[in-house]
Design a protein around this motif. Sequence first.
Motif: not given
Length: 121
Positions: A99, A103-104, A106-111, A114, A116
């Motif tokens: 991980r 980063r898929m 983590a980036e999904h969780r960030a989206a 936010s 998005r």
Amino acid sequence: MSFPEHARAAAVSGAHVVLYPAAFATGTEHRAAVYLRARALENTVYTVFCNALGGPVHRPCDGAGAVYGPDGATVSHAEPGQDTVLFADLDPRTLTRVRGHLRMLAEHRAAVASGRVAEPS
């Protein structure tokens, strides 16, 4: 396993392993391998495939279970046609390492955080 949304929802909810008990008919296990490698890789989780052995005459299953790592690599697999118990080390340090560069999730969780992307239901 044919639907990526299930594994994504599990991973976003914090799962580190997704178990797929199944009954893939003899000769179709290659599809399971493709699906499970993809689900593991795209969500950086372990995936475990437990396939039936035997079954009805018109749709027999040949076993051939497997475990795939969070990078999509094969961790353990069973030969077809045998009742087998698989052992695999599902190491949390491997999840952290993978991980760190894939980063898929983590980036999904960030989206999601936010706003998005809608949270999976």
